[in-house]
Design an enzyme around this catalytic site. Sequence first.
Site, PDB file in Angstrom:
ATOM      1  N   THR A  60       0.829  -1.205   0.000  1.00 38.53           N
ATOM      2  CA  THR A  60       0.000   0.000   0.000  1.00 38.53           C
ATOM      3  C   THR A  60       0.866   1.259   0.000  1.00 38.53           C
ATOM      4  OG1 THR A  60      -1.623  -1.213   1.305  1.00 38.53           O
ATOM      5  CG2 THR A  60      -1.907   1.172   1.145  1.00 38.53           C
ATOM      6  N   HIS A 120       2.653  -5.375  -4.447  1.00 33.44           N
ATOM      7  CA  HIS A 120       1.340  -6.016  -4.402  1.00 33.44           C
ATOM      8  C   HIS A 120       0.393  -5.281  -5.342  1.00 33.44           C
ATOM      9  CE1 HIS A 120       2.244  -7.488  -0.023  1.00 33.44           C
ATOM     10  NE2 HIS A 120       2.802  -8.272  -0.943  1.00 33.44           N
ATOM     11  N   ASP A 154       4.074  -9.071   5.143  1.00 32.43           N
ATOM     12  CA  ASP A 154       4.731  -9.755   4.037  1.00 32.43           C
ATOM     13  C   ASP A 154       6.117  -9.156   3.805  1.00 32.43           C
ATOM     14  OD1 ASP A 154       4.990 -11.564   1.927  1.00 32.43           O
ATOM     15  OD2 ASP A 154       4.230 -10.111   0.462  1.00 32.43           O
TER      16      ASP A 154
END
Length: 359
Positions: A176, A201, A297
């Site tokens: 993000t 991501h 992650d």
Amino acid sequence: MRAPIRVMIVDDSAIVRQVASAAIAAQPDMEVIATAADPLFAMDKMRRQWPDVIVLDIEMPRMDGLTFLRKLMAERPTPVVICSSLVDRGARASVDALAAGALSLVSKPKVGVKQFLQDESDSLVAAVRAAAGARLRPRLQAAAPRPKLTLDSLPRGPSMAPTSDRTRVVAIGTSTGGTQALEAVLTALPEEVPGIVVVQHMPSGFTDMFARRLDGLSSIRVREAKHGDRVEAGLALIAPGGRHLQLTRDGRGYFVGVVDGPLINRHKPSVDVLFRSVARMAGSNALGIIMTGMGDDGALGLKEMHNAGAATIAEAEETCVVFGMPKEAIQRGAVDNVLPLHDIAASLVSWSRAPLRQA
């Protein structure tokens, strides 16, 4: 009781405003404080009460959503979720919205919008809730976590024997806020840098255009990774959405594997998967960088890189959109240096020119 997330919906469709409002208002931790048919009406209402999150369409009269988003981020950055029929796989508007500061994308069809939004209301609500956490404010209590596969659920595989080849490689992981963070780092690099492998991501279908955009802005080459691509100096390879990226090596040098597999830490591509492969294949020849992102992650994989002798960097809280992934890596003892975003490119270049550490 914590205050509910204040949401504004900006869309020229009355049906979208109605259905999205109903989905959000049904959540105990959210409230719709206003709706607007276009950004000019929105700005007038925002002068009276500022939202925590804005759900924004792209195609609207008088002012389009991208123009409004850029204006908003320049004047008073506010979490934005794009909900638009232009959010298609590979759509340029999607990449432009992420580059301008949108935190997530929700697609809606051109027809059957009401039924679609009713069916997919959970996705919209989840995107709004995640966006609300992307700032330095007291967090809402998180929902009970769902079971997830972690890096420990995968076999480690053998490490390559130490090599006399001192070719360096850089591995970057982010989530993000990472589209802007990657742009800041990659566009600041000179052509003479080691090969770079990246996990951002991002859903399937968006990474190719994202890489093309960065390629046009950067001195280095940037492209979406394909299975078997060679890792070369002055080239950044970005993991395709929906596939894991791994570093491999043979007598000719470093290459990448683009592979399918389970979600790791609820992500595919997973930063942990990339970092573990870099730890095994490159060891002390590598630099690992973890930047803004929600969750953990990459923390375990960066620790494995650190243990293998790699240099490691985490983005500092002061510049992170979400200080989740870097914080987890720091807490695990995986990080050598904590740096603000604007110092990471220079640190990468300095590392590439300094003598390599021994594992």
